[in-house]
Design an enzyme around this catalytic site. Structure first.
Site, PDB file in Angstrom:
ATOM      1  N   ASP A  45       0.845  -1.192   0.000  1.00 41.70           N
ATOM      2  CA  ASP A  45       0.000   0.000   0.000  1.00 41.70           C
ATOM      3  C   ASP A  45       0.878   1.238   0.000  1.00 41.70           C
ATOM      4  O   ASP A  45       1.950   1.252   0.594  1.00 41.70           O
ATOM      5  CB  ASP A  45      -0.949   0.022   1.201  1.00 41.70           C
ATOM      6  N   LYS A  71      -0.262   2.270   5.868  1.00 40.62           N
ATOM      7  CA  LYS A  71      -1.294   1.236   5.991  1.00 40.62           C
ATOM      8  C   LYS A  71      -0.717  -0.181   5.959  1.00 40.62           C
ATOM      9  O   LYS A  71      -1.172  -1.060   6.691  1.00 40.62           O
ATOM     10  CB  LYS A  71      -2.327   1.395   4.877  1.00 40.62           C
ATOM     11  N   GLU A 122      -6.245   1.833 -13.413  1.00 40.91           N
ATOM     12  CA  GLU A 122      -4.857   1.734 -13.879  1.00 40.91           C
ATOM     13  C   GLU A 122      -4.188   0.483 -13.288  1.00 40.91           C
ATOM     14  O   GLU A 122      -3.622  -0.341 -13.999  1.00 40.91           O
ATOM     15  CB  GLU A 122      -4.111   3.005 -13.411  1.00 40.91           C
ATOM     16  N   THR A 123      -4.286   0.339 -11.967  1.00 44.32           N
ATOM     17  CA  THR A 123      -3.643  -0.794 -11.299  1.00 44.32           C
ATOM     18  C   THR A 123      -4.349  -2.107 -11.625  1.00 44.32           C
ATOM     19  O   THR A 123      -3.709  -3.142 -11.763  1.00 44.32           O
ATOM     20  CB  THR A 123      -3.603  -0.572  -9.770  1.00 44.32           C
ATOM     21  N   CYS A 162     -11.397  -9.422 -21.298  1.00 39.00           N
ATOM     22  CA  CYS A 162     -12.423 -10.106 -22.086  1.00 39.00           C
ATOM     23  C   CYS A 162     -13.775  -9.426 -21.843  1.00 39.00           C
ATOM     24  O   CYS A 162     -14.660  -9.451 -22.689  1.00 39.00           O
ATOM     25  CB  CYS A 162     -12.542 -11.567 -21.670  1.00 39.00           C
ATOM     26  N   CYS A 176     -14.708   6.463  -4.554  1.00 40.23           N
ATOM     27  CA  CYS A 176     -15.087   6.485  -3.138  1.00 40.23           C
ATOM     28  C   CYS A 176     -15.096   7.915  -2.604  1.00 40.23           C
ATOM     29  O   CYS A 176     -15.644   8.179  -1.551  1.00 40.23           O
ATOM     30  CB  CYS A 176     -14.204   5.558  -2.318  1.00 40.23           C
TER      31      CYS A 176
END
Ligand SMILES: [Zn+2]
Length: 332
Positions: A45, A71, A122-123, A162, A176
């Site tokens: 993190d 974190k 992105e991640t 897919c 969020c």
């Protein structure tokens, strides 16, 4: 539990899960896997604990927020207290195309499970590329408001691209920050994600379903997924996210902070920078990070600086300001 037994428990104990992002989802899934006895948990993190996280990030306390503990570290301490028989490897780092290979075992070792605790596409697309090239299972999860979405992508089956060939355009999806996240929805997503991971570890194959659960109404939709001919990733084998350069400055979801990590960042000597900043700021330094409370033309703000050259700024909103402040206080 039928399907697990002593053999299954031993397989779970030999398992390795990499949890990318230890926010709400990552905390919840890490706790479930730690209590289940998954032998090795790697936690990654990039952020520090903030008071606003506590409503849904179940491994953190008010003391962690007051001390701005990274974190990954706060989570690993809590998990070690929960189960001392497993290995927990925390990394305070931004998992990206620049460094992902540093956190995975060598390609000739057993493939770890990749657990999605991220808050950005992105991640997720990077994780999908890694999963397909390395033959890892990738457990996707996403939570927004009271909805939990999960899918288990296992080697040879369909992949994230897919279903969603390209990431959504920036700003088109609620985050969020704009929509909020209900704690129970996080737990629902983590429960489904952890169960699928445990099934795979004991030798079963979780079915390829996208499961969309509304914890407020109790409604659930299951969509069967299948491999798509022409999928840019698993069929055409274009792994563009493995080499895609991320922006130097990114906004982190949740507590209004900006991350600045220059592409040419060098390893930082934290005690040296602390010494330089002390005349103008309230500075604390640990082996992992430096925290400085500063007041300059931008008003009061806080900078958390990590040894890999990454800085988090709280109290500013403009990426250009993050670059200016980094140049001023850390150097180019
Ligand atoms: Zn695919």
């Amino acid at each position: 539990m039928p399907g697990i037994g002593t053999t299954g428990a031993a397989r779970i104990g030999a398992g390795h899960a990499i949890i990318i992002g230890v926010g709400a989802l990552g905390c919840a899934v890490a706790e479930l896997l730690a209590r289940a006895g998954v032998g090795t948990l790697t936690l990654l993190d990039r952020d520090v604990v903030d008071l606003t996280n506590l409503q849904r990030q179940c491994l953190f306390s008010e003391a962690d927020a007051a001390d701005r503990v990274p974190k990954a570290l706060a989570a690993s301490r809590r998990l070690a207290a929960i189960n001392s028989s497993i290995v927990v490897r925390p990394f305070v780092a931004d998992f990206s195309a620049r460094n992902w290979a540093d956190f995975l075992p060598a390609p000739d070792q057993t493939a770890p499970l990749l657990l999605d605790g991220t808050d950005n596409f992105e991640t997720r697309y990077l994780l999908n590329d890694i999963a397909v090239t390395r033959g890892c299972a990738y457990f996707y999860a996403g939570v927004i408001m009271c909805r939990a979405m999960t899918a288990a992508f296992t080697p040879g089956g369909p992949c994230l691209r897919c279903i969603f060939p390209d990431p959504p355009a920036p700003g088109t999806q609620p985050t969020c920050d704009t929509a909020g996240v209900l704690g129970p929805a996080v737990q629902a997503a983590a429960a489904l994600q952890a169960a699928a991971a445990l099934r795979l570890l004991v030798g079963e194959s979780p079915e390829p379903f996208l499961i969309d659960t509304d914890v407020w109404t109790g409604e659930q939709r299951r969509i069967r997924l299948s491999r798509q001919t022409g999928c840019p990733c698993c069929d055409m084998r274009h792994f563009e996210f493995l080499s895609r350069a991320a922006d130097d400055t990114t906004t982190l979801c949740g507590a209004g902070s900006l991350q600045h990590w220059p592409h040419d960042a060098r390893t930082i000597d934290l005690p040296l920078i602390a010494q330089r900043l002390r005349p103008m700021a309230e500075v604390t330094v640990s082996p992992f990070m430096l925290r400085a409370r500063l007041r300059d033309t931008h008003g009061p703000m806080e900078m958390s600086l990590f040894a890999d050259g990454r800085a988090l700024f709280r109290g500013i909103t403009e990426p250009a300001d993050a670059r200016t402040l980094y140049a001023r206080y850390v150097g180019c």
